[in-house]
Design an enzyme around this catalytic site. Sequence first.
Site, PDB file in Angstrom:
ATOM      1  N   SER A   1       0.838  -1.201   0.000  1.00 34.60           N
ATOM      2  CA  SER A   1       0.000   0.000   0.000  1.00 34.60           C
ATOM      3  C   SER A   1       0.872   1.249   0.000  1.00 34.60           C
ATOM      4  CB  SER A   1      -0.931   0.005   1.214  1.00 34.60           C
ATOM      5  OG  SER A   1      -0.218   0.221   2.414  1.00 34.60           O
TER       6      SER A   1
ATOM      7  N   ASP B   1       8.644  -2.624  -5.343  1.00 36.55           N
ATOM      8  CA  ASP B   1       7.234  -2.286  -5.134  1.00 36.55           C
ATOM      9  C   ASP B   1       6.801  -1.119  -6.020  1.00 36.55           C
ATOM     10  OD1 ASP B   1       7.513  -4.225  -3.239  1.00 36.55           O
ATOM     11  OD2 ASP B   1       7.360  -2.891  -1.510  1.00 36.55           O
TER      12      ASP B   1
HETATM   13  P1  ADP Z   1       2.552  -2.104   3.036  1.00 39.67           P
HETATM   14  O1  ADP Z   1       3.254  -1.255   2.015  1.00 39.67           O
HETATM   15  O2  ADP Z   1       2.978  -3.527   2.981  1.00 39.67           O
HETATM   16  O3  ADP Z   1       1.078  -1.982   2.990  1.00 39.67           O
HETATM   17  P2  ADP Z   1       3.913  -0.306   4.822  1.00 39.67           P
HETATM   18  O4  ADP Z   1       4.128  -0.331   6.292  1.00 39.67           O
HETATM   19  O5  ADP Z   1       5.078  -0.215   3.925  1.00 39.67           O
HETATM   20  O6  ADP Z   1       3.000  -1.572   4.485  1.00 39.67           O
HETATM   21  O7  ADP Z   1       2.985   0.942   4.474  1.00 39.67           O
HETATM   22  C1  ADP Z   1       1.792   1.142   5.182  1.00 39.67           C
HETATM   23  C2  ADP Z   1       1.678   2.632   5.555  1.00 39.67           C
HETATM   24  O8  ADP Z   1       1.492   3.412   4.366  1.00 39.67           O
HETATM   25  C3  ADP Z   1       0.460   2.929   6.400  1.00 39.67           C
HETATM   26  O9  ADP Z   1       0.735   2.750   7.769  1.00 39.67           O
HETATM   27  C4  ADP Z   1       0.207   4.396   6.069  1.00 39.67           C
HETATM   28  O10 ADP Z   1       1.067   5.250   6.797  1.00 39.67           O
HETATM   29  C5  ADP Z   1       0.605   4.471   4.616  1.00 39.67           C
HETATM   30  N1  ADP Z   1      -0.577   4.286   3.748  1.00 39.67           N
HETATM   31  C6  ADP Z   1      -0.768   3.312   2.840  1.00 39.67           C
HETATM   32  N2  ADP Z   1      -1.953   3.480   2.201  1.00 39.67           N
HETATM   33  C7  ADP Z   1      -2.513   4.581   2.700  1.00 39.67           C
HETATM   34  C8  ADP Z   1      -3.740   5.289   2.458  1.00 39.67           C
HETATM   35  N3  ADP Z   1      -4.615   4.876   1.547  1.00 39.67           N
HETATM   36  N4  ADP Z   1      -3.968   6.401   3.166  1.00 39.67           N
HETATM   37  C9  ADP Z   1      -3.087   6.845   4.084  1.00 39.67           C
HETATM   38  N5  ADP Z   1      -1.940   6.221   4.369  1.00 39.67           N
HETATM   39  C10 ADP Z   1      -1.632   5.099   3.687  1.00 39.67           C
HETATM   40 MG    MG Z   2       5.357  -0.881   1.955  1.00 36.85          MG
END
Ligand code: ADP
Ligand code: MG
Length: 395
Positions: A135, A180
């Site tokens: 994400s 990614d």
């Molecule tokens: P992954 O990339 O595997 O999902 P990460 O820890 O690298 O996990 O990234 C997750 C973080 O990215 C969340 O805690 C948040 O801070 C940010 N994030 C991701 N998507 C969103 C979103 N749609 N809105 C706000 N923050 C987001």
């Molecule tokens: Mg990530």
Amino acid sequence: MTADGPESSGVAELTASFTALYGTGPDGVWAAPGRVNLIGEYTDFNDGFVLPLALPHTTRVAAARRTDGELRLHSADVPGGVVRLRVDEPASRSEHGWAVYPAGVVRALREAGHPVTGADLHFRSTVPTGAGLSSSAALETATALALDDLFELGLRRPELALLAQRAENEFVGVPCGVMDQMASACCTEGHLLHLDTRDLTTSQIPFDLTSLGLRLLVVDTRVTHQLGDGAYAERRSGCEAGARTLGLRTLRELPYDELPDALERLTAAGAHESVVRYVRHVVGDNRRVERVVALLEAGEVRAVGPVLTEGHASLRDDLRVSCPELDLVVSAANEAGALGARMTGGGFGGSAIVLIRERDADAVTAAVLRAFASAGHRPPGIFPAVPSPGARRLV
Ligand code: ADP
Ligand code: MG
């Protein structure tokens, strides 16, 4: 978060909520997907190979250009209101929370000399966060693509991905590789992205499982173990130490058939036993990417399964980045007749992938759910990984 609906309905909703937030409509709406990686884990910071596909789950951004140096950021997915910054003001995680990701992209673009003079951004995502499905890269890549269009920067996809990675490395403080962001920016529908992270050359490998009666499942364990925080950086510096001891710039330069000799040399040079394991994993997983690509090109898709399971064993035993929940997905799925399975992404929780025959989908799903229930874990999220388009403008 819900599964992606038809693109048009999401766009209308996002446009309406952007207008409610900022008072006028957006200039456009962009989407960037999350990903799963079929094989090639912890190889991207070693100049190695990876083989991800884009998920149908996307982060969307409605965006409008500004020229007054203001940056306004809002996410429908996290509590809290609009985050306001100046484009030349450094964001910090402690003060600005999630907004450090898109603000970091703005900063990376500006430091690269691109005239980004402000923007209003409003995000909404269907990519589960913290599930190893990227994400964070979806958020960065959606931002980078929107700004590229709004300011007519004309950046190529690999440049966008590198700037997004730079944002995460330097301004968020996560030492991730480039897989990614490249997956989110460069994947195409129906394909795997065969990426050489040394020079960012790519090729699109057709991955049509449906016509073969096969399916790739994603199993989101819904756990994140704290251990993951420092462990990624530790694996990274261990790999770099291994390369240095061997007199190499990166582990990519070590051919697979020289691995046994290199491992002996590392031990003789007094390298920590963990470094020996990390080197074995990275060089082995690079090799596994090439084996999987060869199998796919030969049409031997079922034979990919055991290579996935072999990759999981290497991540569990040599790199030691798995966890009981991920191991349970792999063992339960394989015992129930899956062709193969492995954890995907950084590990310590997050998601696994499982390659199955379509006809075994119900049995494998039930077996994984049963195994989780009897181990006292909460039920995992299970959905098919359909190779979907990379980042794009929606309107
Ligand atoms: P992954 O990339 O595997 O999902 P990460 O820890 O690298 O996990 O990234 C997750 C973080 O990215 C969340 O805690 C948040 O801070 C940010 N994030 C991701 N998507 C969103 C979103 N749609 N809105 C706000 N923050 C987001
Ligand atoms: Mg990530």
